[in-house]
Write an enzyme that holds these catalytic residues in place. Structure first.
Site, short mmCIF file in Angstrom:
data_model
loop_
_atom_site.label_atom_id
_atom_site.label_comp_id
_atom_site.label_asym_id
_atom_site.label_seq_id
_atom_site.Cartn_x
_atom_site.Cartn_y
_atom_site.Cartn_z
N CYS A 1 -3.90 -6.98 9.93
CA CYS A 1 -3.68 -6.74 8.64
C CYS A 1 -2.01 -6.58 7.92
CB CYS A 1 -4.59 -5.60 7.91
SG CYS A 1 -4.56 -5.42 6.32
N CYS B 1 -0.31 0.99 10.36
CA CYS B 1 -0.74 -0.09 9.61
C CYS B 1 0.43 -0.89 9.07
CB CYS B 1 -1.74 0.28 8.38
SG CYS B 1 -2.10 -0.82 7.10
N CYS C 1 -0.34 5.14 6.36
CA CYS C 1 -0.80 5.21 7.65
C CYS C 1 -0.04 4.57 8.89
CB CYS C 1 -2.01 4.50 7.81
SG CYS C 1 -3.51 5.05 6.56
N CYS D 1 0.79 -1.21 -0.07
CA CYS D 1 -0.02 -0.07 0.01
C CYS D 1 0.68 1.04 0.11
CB CYS D 1 -0.94 -0.01 1.14
SG CYS D 1 -2.16 1.37 1.54
N1 SAH Z 1 -6.91 1.06 2.80
C1 SAH Z 1 -8.27 0.84 3.29
C2 SAH Z 1 -8.32 -0.46 3.63
C3 SAH Z 1 -7.44 -1.36 4.15
S1 SAH Z 1 -7.09 -0.98 5.87
C4 SAH Z 1 -8.57 1.84 4.63
O1 SAH Z 1 -7.63 2.38 4.90
O2 SAH Z 1 -9.65 1.86 4.97
C5 SAH Z 1 -8.51 -1.76 6.70
C6 SAH Z 1 -8.90 -1.13 8.09
O3 SAH Z 1 -7.82 -1.57 9.30
C7 SAH Z 1 -8.77 0.45 7.99
O4 SAH Z 1 -9.89 1.09 8.78
C8 SAH Z 1 -7.50 0.58 8.57
O5 SAH Z 1 -7.43 1.95 9.09
C9 SAH Z 1 -7.44 -0.42 9.72
N2 SAH Z 1 -6.09 -0.67 10.53
C10 SAH Z 1 -4.87 -0.62 9.69
N3 SAH Z 1 -3.93 -1.07 10.82
C11 SAH Z 1 -4.50 -1.09 11.65
C12 SAH Z 1 -4.10 -1.46 13.03
N4 SAH Z 1 -2.82 -1.71 13.48
N5 SAH Z 1 -5.18 -1.54 14.20
C13 SAH Z 1 -6.36 -1.46 13.74
N6 SAH Z 1 -7.07 -0.96 12.76
C14 SAH Z 1 -6.18 -1.01 11.64
#
Ligand code: SAH
Length: 344
Positions: free
Chosen positions: A334, A120, A117, A113
């Site tokens: 994820c 993530c 973020c 990706c």
């Molecule tokens: N790119 C998209 C979808 C993939 S991430 C998005 O940002 O929505 C799927 C979800 O998991 C998103 O809400 C993201 O913010 C969240 N996410 C990612 N890493 C995380 C973590 N460490 N703890 C909790 N939620 C997380």
């Protein structure tokens, strides 16, 4: 892979492809049924196609398949996490969640990706490429094959930003809901985005009946900008304006994801600000205690803080739930499996 990616083609595109080969139109439907309903992985199995056509197809196109590299099953709740190898050797993750109302599958839309973020794991391993429609479908088909079970819901919430792979995701949505394929209603599909605003407008104009999930995670631009770089391109005000437009066009309720990070976004003031931001909109808030990711160093908000946050939202008239943790024993956060595979 050399040749044409048959499984990514709509029935109309298959028709055009076959007629260019001098084949009659009705073969398109036969081929589509083999690919998307019987879901075979070889041309030999397509027994109602003439051998000469099967040979021609073998020479100029391919059938996308994925293989299971790792499969982790939760002893706690039946959640299964798959690590799949794609035809070019890249990896993606897919998670099967078993609920009372049916099976839900969380699929990836990209290898890696580029949204960056901070919390993530998918982004930490970098961006490699978009997934083809066939590679998104095949995550679903492979899980059906492996478990023999039906999938009743799909969430585009795995690795990747679906709106950053817009055309392929739109083709996937068309294929997965086709009556001659899996025939899954758009109402049973959710797409999650970090807030790619220009694409939210485009999606709204298509007026699909999918559920849009917005990863909000903060209530002021300073905090959101610090943990989600996309907020520096489109701020919260612009994002929420696009969300209102989405609901106007589709009449669909929007789901806001809010990962609670200890000391970052979990205070009472933030809950109040969130209630104010979303007041009067058709929405649902999903609270998720953040999953720990090593590089980020963010920690989960304590249980009491999560429920206090939820209570503040509910007291102010919002619909808010705390997401049940599934697959706690199998590292369901994820991107972590792919990450481990590529660094080991
Ligand atoms: N790119 C998209 C979808 C993939 S991430 C998005 O940002 O929505 C799927 C979800 O998991 C998103 O809400 C993201 O913010 C969240 N996410 C990612 N890493 C995380 C973590 N460490 N703890 C909790 N939620 C997380």
């Amino acid at each position: 892979m050399a040749g044409a990616d048959l499984k990514s083609m709509t029935i109309e595109a298959l028709g055009r492809f076959l007629s260019e080969m001098g084949e009659p139109k009705f073969r398109a439907k036969q081929l589509f049924l083999w690919l998307h309903q019987k879901r075979v992985l070889s041309f030999e199995e397509m027994t109602n196609l003439p051998a000469s056509l099967r040979e021609k197809l073998e020479g100029c196109c391919y059938i996308t398949g994925v293989s299971i590299v790792r499969k982790l099953s939760s002893q706690l709740d039946g959640t299964v996490k798959y690590l799949f190898r794609l035809p070019d050797g890249e990896f993606v993750e897919t998670v099967l969640m078993r609920y009372e109302h049916g099976n839900s599958l969380c699929i990836s839309s990209q290898v890696g990706c580029r949204m960056g973020c901070e919390f993530c794991a998918s982004t930490k391993a970098g961006f490699v490429r978009h997934l083809a429609p066939s590679e998104m479908l095949e995550q679903v088909y492979a899980v059906c094959r492996d478990t023999g079970e039906k999938i009743s819901n799909i969430v585009l919430m795995g690795i990747g930003e679906p709106l950053d792979n817009f055309d392929n995701v739109m083709a996937f949505l068309e294929l997965v809901s086709h009556p001659d394929g899996l025939n899954l209603s758009h109402r049973h599909i959710s797409l999650s985005t970090c807030g790619v605003v220009d694409r939210i407008y485009e999606l709204a104009d298509r007026n699909l009946q999918i559920t849009l999930s917005i990863s909000l995670h903060a209530t002021d631009d300073e905090t959101r900008g610090a943990i989600m770089p996309i907020n520096r391109r489109w701020n919260i005000k612009e994002l929420l304006k696009a969300c209102r437009y989405y609901t106007e066009c589709t009449h669909r309720r929007i789901s806001y994801e809010y990962s609670l990070i200890k000391g970052v976004n979990d205070s009472k003031e933030e809950a109040l600000r969130l209630a104010k931001l979303l007041k009067g909109t058709l929405c649902h808030v999903n609270l998720i205690p953040v999953n720990y990711v090593e590089e980020a160093g963010f920690h989960k908000s304590p249980r009491e803080a999560v429920y206090a946050f939820q209570k503040t939202l509910i007291d102010h008239g919002l619909n808010a739930t705390v997401r049940r943790t599934l697959g706690a024993d199998i590292d369901a956060a994820c991107g972590q499996l792919r990450r481990r595979e590529i660094v080991s």
